[in-house]
Design a protein around this motif. Structure first.
Motif, PDB file in Angstrom:
ATOM      1  N   ARG A 181     -65.520 122.212  23.168  1.00 17.19           N
ATOM      2  CA  ARG A 181     -66.638 121.221  22.985  1.00 17.19           C
ATOM      3  C   ARG A 181     -67.781 121.715  22.223  1.00 17.19           C
ATOM      4  NH1 ARG A 181     -65.966 121.241  28.383  1.00 17.19           N
ATOM      5  NH2 ARG A 181     -68.005 121.910  28.854  1.00 17.19           N
ATOM      6  N   HIS A 182     -68.159 123.001  22.278  1.00 20.46           N
ATOM      7  CA  HIS A 182     -69.474 123.406  21.816  1.00 20.46           C
ATOM      8  C   HIS A 182     -69.240 124.684  20.894  1.00 20.46           C
ATOM      9  CE1 HIS A 182     -71.610 120.953  24.730  1.00 20.46           C
ATOM     10  NE2 HIS A 182     -70.620 121.472  25.579  1.00 20.46           N
ATOM     11  N   GLY A 183     -68.229 125.058  20.725  1.00 22.38           N
ATOM     12  CA  GLY A 183     -68.056 126.246  19.908  1.00 22.38           C
ATOM     13  C   GLY A 183     -68.882 126.123  18.450  1.00 22.38           C
ATOM     14  N   ALA A 184     -69.508 127.019  18.091  1.00 23.03           N
ATOM     15  CA  ALA A 184     -70.234 127.022  16.684  1.00 23.03           C
ATOM     16  C   ALA A 184     -71.301 126.010  16.583  1.00 23.03           C
ATOM     17  CB  ALA A 184     -69.272 126.907  15.563  1.00 23.03           C
ATOM     18  N   GLU A 185     -71.579 125.454  17.541  1.00 22.11           N
ATOM     19  CA  GLU A 185     -72.882 124.611  17.575  1.00 22.11           C
ATOM     20  C   GLU A 185     -74.329 125.270  17.286  1.00 22.11           C
ATOM     21  OE1 GLU A 185     -74.202 123.371  22.096  1.00 22.11           O
ATOM     22  OE2 GLU A 185     -72.641 122.183  20.986  1.00 22.11           O
ATOM     23  N   THR A 227     -75.995 127.636  12.121  1.00 22.22           N
ATOM     24  CA  THR A 227     -77.162 126.844  11.429  1.00 22.22           C
ATOM     25  C   THR A 227     -76.721 127.357   9.907  1.00 22.22           C
ATOM     26  OG1 THR A 227     -78.757 128.484  11.243  1.00 22.22           O
ATOM     27  CG2 THR A 227     -78.919 126.705  13.111  1.00 22.22           C
ATOM     28  N   SER A 228     -77.393 126.259   8.977  1.00 17.34           N
ATOM     29  CA  SER A 228     -77.052 126.533   7.497  1.00 17.34           C
ATOM     30  C   SER A 228     -75.629 126.556   6.950  1.00 17.34           C
ATOM     31  CB  SER A 228     -78.136 127.804   7.008  1.00 17.34           C
ATOM     32  OG  SER A 228     -79.358 127.459   7.435  1.00 17.34           O
ATOM     33  N   SER A 229     -74.889 125.841   7.662  1.00 17.80           N
ATOM     34  CA  SER A 229     -73.495 125.811   7.418  1.00 17.80           C
ATOM     35  C   SER A 229     -72.735 124.430   7.232  1.00 17.80           C
ATOM     36  CB  SER A 229     -72.585 126.519   8.281  1.00 17.80           C
ATOM     37  OG  SER A 229     -72.826 127.996   8.461  1.00 17.80           O
ATOM     38  N   THR A 230     -71.618 124.357   6.504  1.00 15.13           N
ATOM     39  CA  THR A 230     -71.278 122.910   6.504  1.00 15.13           C
ATOM     40  C   THR A 230     -70.564 122.768   7.943  1.00 15.13           C
ATOM     41  OG1 THR A 230     -69.108 123.708   5.641  1.00 15.13           O
ATOM     42  CG2 THR A 230     -70.911 123.181   3.946  1.00 15.13           C
ATOM     43  N   GLU A 231     -69.961 121.541   7.995  1.00 14.05           N
ATOM     44  CA  GLU A 231     -69.231 121.122   9.100  1.00 14.05           C
ATOM     45  C   GLU A 231     -67.719 121.850   9.210  1.00 14.05           C
ATOM     46  OE1 GLU A 231     -69.958 119.714  11.974  1.00 14.05           O
ATOM     47  OE2 GLU A 231     -71.988 119.488  11.109  1.00 14.05           O
ATOM     48  N   GLU A 232     -67.287 121.795   7.934  1.00 10.99           N
ATOM     49  CA  GLU A 232     -65.963 122.533   7.775  1.00 10.99           C
ATOM     50  C   GLU A 232     -66.175 124.144   8.094  1.00 10.99           C
ATOM     51  OE1 GLU A 232     -61.921 122.721   7.145  1.00 10.99           O
ATOM     52  OE2 GLU A 232     -63.186 120.988   7.003  1.00 10.99           O
ATOM     53  N   ALA A 273     -64.543 126.310  11.314  1.00 15.33           N
ATOM     54  CA  ALA A 273     -63.614 127.635  11.120  1.00 15.33           C
ATOM     55  C   ALA A 273     -64.184 128.461  11.873  1.00 15.33           C
ATOM     56  CB  ALA A 273     -63.937 128.187   9.642  1.00 15.33           C
ATOM     57  N   VAL A 274     -65.287 128.612  11.900  1.00 16.99           N
ATOM     58  CA  VAL A 274     -66.038 129.556  13.200  1.00 16.99           C
ATOM     59  C   VAL A 274     -65.557 129.128  14.665  1.00 16.99           C
ATOM     60  CG1 VAL A 274     -68.157 130.454  14.167  1.00 16.99           C
ATOM     61  CG2 VAL A 274     -67.784 130.092  11.570  1.00 16.99           C
ATOM     62  N   GLU A 275     -65.634 128.040  14.799  1.00 19.46           N
ATOM     63  CA  GLU A 275     -65.157 127.672  16.065  1.00 19.46           C
ATOM     64  C   GLU A 275     -63.625 127.859  16.459  1.00 19.46           C
ATOM     65  OE1 GLU A 275     -64.118 123.568  18.649  1.00 19.46           O
ATOM     66  OE2 GLU A 275     -65.898 123.409  16.917  1.00 19.46           O
ATOM     67  N   ALA A 276     -62.821 127.766  15.373  1.00 21.05           N
ATOM     68  CA  ALA A 276     -61.253 128.290  15.561  1.00 21.05           C
ATOM     69  C   ALA A 276     -61.358 129.726  15.467  1.00 21.05           C
ATOM     70  CB  ALA A 276     -60.560 127.815  14.049  1.00 21.05           C
ATOM     71  N   LEU A 277     -61.945 130.491  15.033  1.00 24.85           N
ATOM     72  CA  LEU A 277     -61.974 131.806  15.091  1.00 24.85           C
ATOM     73  C   LEU A 277     -62.512 132.302  16.527  1.00 24.85           C
ATOM     74  CD1 LEU A 277     -63.207 132.685  11.436  1.00 24.85           C
ATOM     75  CD2 LEU A 277     -60.810 133.080  12.489  1.00 24.85           C
ATOM     76  N   LEU A 278     -63.675 131.622  16.958  1.00 24.01           N
ATOM     77  CA  LEU A 278     -64.042 131.948  18.346  1.00 24.01           C
ATOM     78  C   LEU A 278     -62.802 131.676  19.465  1.00 24.01           C
ATOM     79  CD1 LEU A 278     -67.470 130.173  18.025  1.00 24.01           C
ATOM     80  CD2 LEU A 278     -67.205 132.820  18.589  1.00 24.01           C
ATOM     81  N   ILE A 283     -65.261 136.123  10.468  1.00 26.27           N
ATOM     82  CA  ILE A 283     -65.995 135.039  10.199  1.00 26.27           C
ATOM     83  C   ILE A 283     -66.769 135.225   8.862  1.00 26.27           C
ATOM     84  CG2 ILE A 283     -68.498 134.072  10.576  1.00 26.27           C
ATOM     85  CD1 ILE A 283     -67.630 134.684  13.576  1.00 26.27           C
ATOM     86  N   ARG A 284     -67.048 136.459   8.228  1.00 24.35           N
ATOM     87  CA  ARG A 284     -67.664 136.681   7.089  1.00 24.35           C
ATOM     88  C   ARG A 284     -67.193 135.869   5.867  1.00 24.35           C
ATOM     89  NH1 ARG A 284     -68.467 142.607   4.792  1.00 24.35           N
ATOM     90  NH2 ARG A 284     -67.638 142.852   6.718  1.00 24.35           N
ATOM     91  N   PRO A 285     -65.986 135.775   5.743  1.00 22.65           N
ATOM     92  CA  PRO A 285     -65.478 134.982   4.512  1.00 22.65           C
ATOM     93  C   PRO A 285     -65.857 133.336   4.681  1.00 22.65           C
ATOM     94  CG  PRO A 285     -63.766 136.428   5.412  1.00 22.65           C
ATOM     95  CD  PRO A 285     -65.054 136.491   6.089  1.00 22.65           C
ATOM     96  N   CYS A 286     -66.169 132.985   6.063  1.00 21.96           N
ATOM     97  CA  CYS A 286     -66.256 131.370   6.159  1.00 21.96           C
ATOM     98  C   CYS A 286     -67.772 130.974   5.996  1.00 21.96           C
ATOM     99  CB  CYS A 286     -65.768 131.216   7.593  1.00 21.96           C
ATOM    100  SG  CYS A 286     -64.113 131.704   7.975  1.00 21.96           S
TER     101      CYS A 286
END
Length: 160
Positions: free
Chosen positions: A43-47, A50-55, A59-64, A81-84
């Motif tokens: 529900r909230h991963g990667a919220e 900041t300063s990132s696109t929704e995509e 990606a960060v949410e999926a990795l989390l 995460i770094r390449p994302c």
């Protein structure tokens, strides 16, 4: 440091309730794959990124989520995460100022240096600076998002 201490942190989290008189008779289980943690991530991963696109945030949410399921360390998550992600606007501006300062310093201290050499050396230094900032940002995201997931998952978790 985080790799060295991650096992101790997990053991401390599991042992946190033991020896607490109020909780001695209450069964408690700490599991990083509890539904509360995974539900919160869904529900909230990667919220908080900041300063990132929704995509990038997805990606960060999926990795989390993968981190929680596969028990990755924060260092491993940071490297994933770094390449994302990219630098923030502030980091990019700081990098441009760093480049300009290197150019100015080289011109002043080495007046005979060819302009192309000045720019090449400044570019190389600025690239290393940007890489450090990029690693720092990825680690900050990994630490912050993991901590929020654990904390919110614990809030939503249930006693066993």
């Amino acid at each position: 440091m985080a790799n060295t201490l991650s096992g101790a942190w997990m053991a401390a989290a599991r042992a946190g309730v033991s020896g607490q008189p109020v909780l001695d008779k209450v069964p408690f289980e700490f599991n990083t794959q509890k539904p509360g943690i995974l539900n919160w991530l869904n529900r909230h991963g990667a919220e908080f990124v900041t300063s990132s696109t929704e995509e990038q945030k997805r990606a960060v949410e999926a990795l989390l989520t993968k981190k929680m399921l596969d028990s990755y360390t924060v260092d491993e998550l940071s490297r994933m995460i770094r390449p994302c992600i990219g630098l923030t606007e502030g980091q990019a501006k700081a990098n441009a100022r760093f480049y300009d300062n290197i150019v100015e310093t080289l011109r002043k201290e080495h007046p005979r240096m060819k302009e192309e050499s000045v720019q090449r050396k400044a570019r190389e230094a600025a690239m290393k600076y940007a890489e450090r900032k990029h690693r720092y940002r990825a680690m900050t995201i990994a630490q912050t998002e993991s901590a929020f997931a654990y904390n919110r998952g614990a809030d939503e978790g249930r006693m066993a």
